[in-house]
Design an enzyme around this catalytic site. Structure first.
Site, PDB file in Angstrom:
ATOM      1  N   HIS A 257       7.143 -10.792  -4.008  1.00 59.27           N
ATOM      2  CA  HIS A 257       7.206 -12.073  -3.291  1.00 59.27           C
ATOM      3  C   HIS A 257       7.376 -11.806  -1.813  1.00 59.27           C
ATOM      4  CE1 HIS A 257       8.461 -16.143  -2.128  1.00 59.27           C
ATOM      5  NE2 HIS A 257       7.860 -16.523  -3.235  1.00 59.27           N
ATOM      6  N   GLU A 315       6.009 -17.136 -10.765  1.00 62.33           N
ATOM      7  CA  GLU A 315       4.759 -17.384 -11.484  1.00 62.33           C
ATOM      8  C   GLU A 315       4.791 -16.812 -12.905  1.00 62.33           C
ATOM      9  OE1 GLU A 315       2.716 -19.304 -10.113  1.00 62.33           O
ATOM     10  OE2 GLU A 315       2.589 -18.984  -7.968  1.00 62.33           O
TER      11      GLU A 315
HETATM   12  N1  COA Z   1       1.711  -5.233  -7.890  1.00 61.23           N
HETATM   13  C1  COA Z   1       1.495  -4.013  -7.367  1.00 61.23           C
HETATM   14  N2  COA Z   1       1.770  -3.680  -6.109  1.00 61.23           N
HETATM   15  C2  COA Z   1       2.276  -4.640  -5.328  1.00 61.23           C
HETATM   16  C3  COA Z   1       2.527  -5.944  -5.796  1.00 61.23           C
HETATM   17  C4  COA Z   1       2.239  -6.221  -7.136  1.00 61.23           C
HETATM   18  N3  COA Z   1       2.430  -7.417  -7.675  1.00 61.23           N
HETATM   19  N4  COA Z   1       3.040  -6.681  -4.805  1.00 61.23           N
HETATM   20  C5  COA Z   1       3.101  -5.875  -3.717  1.00 61.23           C
HETATM   21  N5  COA Z   1       2.638  -4.651  -4.037  1.00 61.23           N
HETATM   22  C6  COA Z   1       2.561  -3.497  -3.169  1.00 61.23           C
HETATM   23  C7  COA Z   1       1.354  -3.559  -2.249  1.00 61.23           C
HETATM   24  O1  COA Z   1       0.225  -2.990  -2.832  1.00 61.23           O
HETATM   25  C8  COA Z   1       1.846  -2.787  -1.062  1.00 61.23           C
HETATM   26  O2  COA Z   1       1.775  -1.421  -1.371  1.00 61.23           O
HETATM   27  P1  COA Z   1       1.380  -0.349  -0.235  1.00 61.23           P
HETATM   28  O3  COA Z   1       2.406  -0.503   0.858  1.00 61.23           O
HETATM   29  O4  COA Z   1       1.448   0.958  -0.956  1.00 61.23           O
HETATM   30  O5  COA Z   1      -0.013  -0.719   0.222  1.00 61.23           O
HETATM   31  C9  COA Z   1       3.328  -3.154  -0.997  1.00 61.23           C
HETATM   32  O6  COA Z   1       3.706  -3.500  -2.316  1.00 61.23           O
HETATM   33  C10 COA Z   1       3.616  -4.289  -0.060  1.00 61.23           C
HETATM   34  O7  COA Z   1       2.647  -5.311  -0.241  1.00 61.23           O
HETATM   35  P2  COA Z   1       2.588  -6.630   0.644  1.00 61.23           P
HETATM   36  O8  COA Z   1       1.367  -7.414   0.291  1.00 61.23           O
HETATM   37  O9  COA Z   1       2.777  -6.283   2.086  1.00 61.23           O
HETATM   38  O10 COA Z   1       3.897  -7.326   0.147  1.00 61.23           O
HETATM   39  P3  COA Z   1       4.256  -8.798   0.245  1.00 61.23           P
HETATM   40  O11 COA Z   1       5.705  -8.852  -0.002  1.00 61.23           O
HETATM   41  O12 COA Z   1       3.790  -9.386   1.513  1.00 61.23           O
HETATM   42  O13 COA Z   1       3.418  -9.444  -0.953  1.00 61.23           O
HETATM   43  C11 COA Z   1       2.730 -10.924  -2.628  1.00 61.23           C
HETATM   44  C12 COA Z   1       3.773 -10.594  -1.601  1.00 61.23           C
HETATM   45  C13 COA Z   1       3.212 -12.082  -3.498  1.00 61.23           C
HETATM   46  C14 COA Z   1       1.415 -11.341  -1.912  1.00 61.23           C
HETATM   47  C15 COA Z   1       2.447  -9.684  -3.524  1.00 61.23           C
HETATM   48  O14 COA Z   1       3.661  -9.246  -4.090  1.00 61.23           O
HETATM   49  C16 COA Z   1       1.417  -9.929  -4.627  1.00 61.23           C
HETATM   50  O15 COA Z   1       0.212  -9.856  -4.361  1.00 61.23           O
HETATM   51  N6  COA Z   1       1.859 -10.225  -5.883  1.00 61.23           N
HETATM   52  C17 COA Z   1       0.978 -10.472  -6.976  1.00 61.23           C
HETATM   53  C18 COA Z   1       0.451 -11.898  -6.961  1.00 61.23           C
HETATM   54  C19 COA Z   1       1.507 -12.919  -7.359  1.00 61.23           C
HETATM   55  O16 COA Z   1       2.260 -12.721  -8.298  1.00 61.23           O
HETATM   56  N7  COA Z   1       1.515 -14.033  -6.609  1.00 61.23           N
HETATM   57  C20 COA Z   1       2.452 -15.100  -6.844  1.00 61.23           C
HETATM   58  C21 COA Z   1       3.514 -15.093  -5.785  1.00 61.23           C
HETATM   59  S1  COA Z   1       4.703 -16.358  -6.053  1.00 61.23           S
END
Ligand code: COA
Length: 379
Positions: A257, A315
């Site tokens: 998240h 989610e």
């Molecule tokens: N599965 C695998 N790896 C994940 C991940 C997940 N669900 N969420 C984040 N990561 C990883 C990224 O690949 C990244 O890795 P890296 O640094 O080696 O490239 C790292 O964690 C940070 O990712 P980032 O996108 O910067 O983190 P964030 O905190 O901004 O991301 C989300 C938040 C929600 C966009 C992300 O966690 C995600 O895509 N989750 C899956 C989709 C989801 O469940 N969405 C509903 C949200 S309520």
């Protein structure tokens, strides 16, 4: 006086206003709604009570709640023009969010244009009727008229399939609605605030908010979280399937998240509800599988992304609970709107009652200057 201009793409990290609606502490994993920790209130209040709390900043007495619930229940019916819009949308097989947006526009026919309160009541009361009527029309069934003797949550389920829900199903959907009713200045709430801050009307603010929620970057995609559980199928395959996804650089849906850097408190509340809901009945295998998938995913995310502390998000449990209640995936986002309209209306009322300013950031200019006009023949 000149204002100092700060560039913040997406307004990230900018505090644009103060609100009494909710406070999010992403580092501690805490969500406070009108003074109550989410886990304190979500499983105890009725949805009507939650809306009252947000609108009036206090819990209602028994008499106040009865009157308030009665008033909302009396506004559940849809008028013919709304049903006509839904029928026309169903003929074109439009998405439920599009139909909800268009039908919400017709709610101006129900309200006195200058009463924000009336608009808020009509919106909260009719969203479940619109969504359920449209769902039925899409499936070739006639809409089921709302019943005033059922709770907001119970009546929503009743209008979907004509069955009076068991107390367990009613409680589960009520807890879901309460859990996602409000979450700060997210994109749809911000949209509602921007519109109402111009002293427009409540229905315009709600229509705009639905438009913002419709986008997949906001309205979420709880469906895919469940797809992974179904794809895994049996607990013994969990590790192999999840490892393959992580090895391929895929993201696990339902984990991580942007704001919560520890476990999402909404996942905790819905997790507790799911445990209760699935304890009996014929879906215990699905629950056990989902729990195993969650445990395996968290352990593997720790192994693959040790610096990011990736945990279960709202989610994952939304998908599990709504599926358990019997809602198909297509109804997940519209059901989110049925809940969030409580927060949208509350923010809009607060904005006007507190006399807050119009919301008007500035844009940087990235175009050219001093271009010379060219005659059509020279272009
Ligand atoms: N599965 C695998 N790896 C994940 C991940 C997940 N669900 N969420 C984040 N990561 C990883 C990224 O690949 C990244 O890795 P890296 O640094 O080696 O490239 C790292 O964690 C940070 O990712 P980032 O996108 O910067 O983190 P964030 O905190 O901004 O991301 C989300 C938040 C929600 C966009 C992300 O966690 C995600 O895509 N989750 C899956 C989709 C989801 O469940 N969405 C509903 C949200 S309520």
């Amino acid at each position: 006086m000149t204002l100092e201009m700060i560039v913040r793409p997406g307004l990230e990290g900018v505090i644009a206003l103060d609100t009494r609606m909710s406070h999010i502490d992403g580092m501690a994993g805490e969500l406070t709604i009108s003074g109550f920790a989410l886990e304190e209130i979500a499983g105890q209040a009725t949805f009507e009570e939650m809306v009252y709390l947000l609108w009036y900043d206090r819990l209602p007495t028994a008499d106040e709640l009865a009157l308030f619930s009665e008033k909302l229940a009396s506004k559940r019916d849809l008028a013919q023009p709304t049903l006509d819009v839904l029928r026309a949308s169903a003929d074109k097989k439009l998405s439920i969010m599009d139909a909800l947006r268009m039908a919400a526009g017709t709610l101006s026919l129900y309200t006195t244009s200058d009463s924000l309160q009336d608009g808020a009541e009509v919106a909260v009361a009719t969203f479940p009727t619109i969504v359920s009527a449209y769902w039925r029309l899409l499936n070739g069934d006639d809409p089921i008229a709302p019943r005033q003797d059922l709770s907001h949550a119970g009546n929503y389920l009743y209008m979907l399939d004509g069955e009076i829900p068991t107390p367990d199903r009613e409680r589960a959907i009520n807890t879901y609605l309460n859990t996602v009713i409000e979450h700060g200045l997210n994109a749809s709430t911000f949209t509602a605030r921007v519109i109402i801050a111009t002293h427009s009307d409540m229905i315009s603010a709600m229509v705009g908010a639905i438009g913002a929620l419709k986008g997949p970057l906001h309205g979420g995609a709880p469906g895919p979280a469940l797809d992974m559980v179904f794809e895994i199928g049996t607990p013994d395959k969990a590790e192999t399937v999840i490892r393959a996804k992580l090895d391929a650089g895929e993201r696990l849906m339902g984990f991580g998240h942007r704001v919560y850097k520890v476990r999402d408190p909404r996942a905790d509340v819905l997790g507790t509800e799911a445990k209760r809901f699935f304890a009996e009945g014929d879906q215990q295998d699905l629950y056990a599988l989902a729990m195993h998938v969650e445990k395996t995913a968290i352990a593997l995310l720790e192994e693959y992304k040790p610096d990011h502390k990736l945990q279960t998000n709202v989610e994952f449990y939304t998908a599990l609970i709504l599926h358990g209640i019997g809602l198909p995936v297509d109804l997940f986002s519209p059901t989110f709107a049925v809940a969030r309209v409580g927060g949208w209306t509350a923010h809009a009322l607060e904005h006007i009652n507190d006399g807050l300013r119009i919301i008007r950031p500035r844009a940087g200019y990235s175009g050219e200057f001093n271009r010379a006009w060219q005659a059509m023949t020279d272009r």
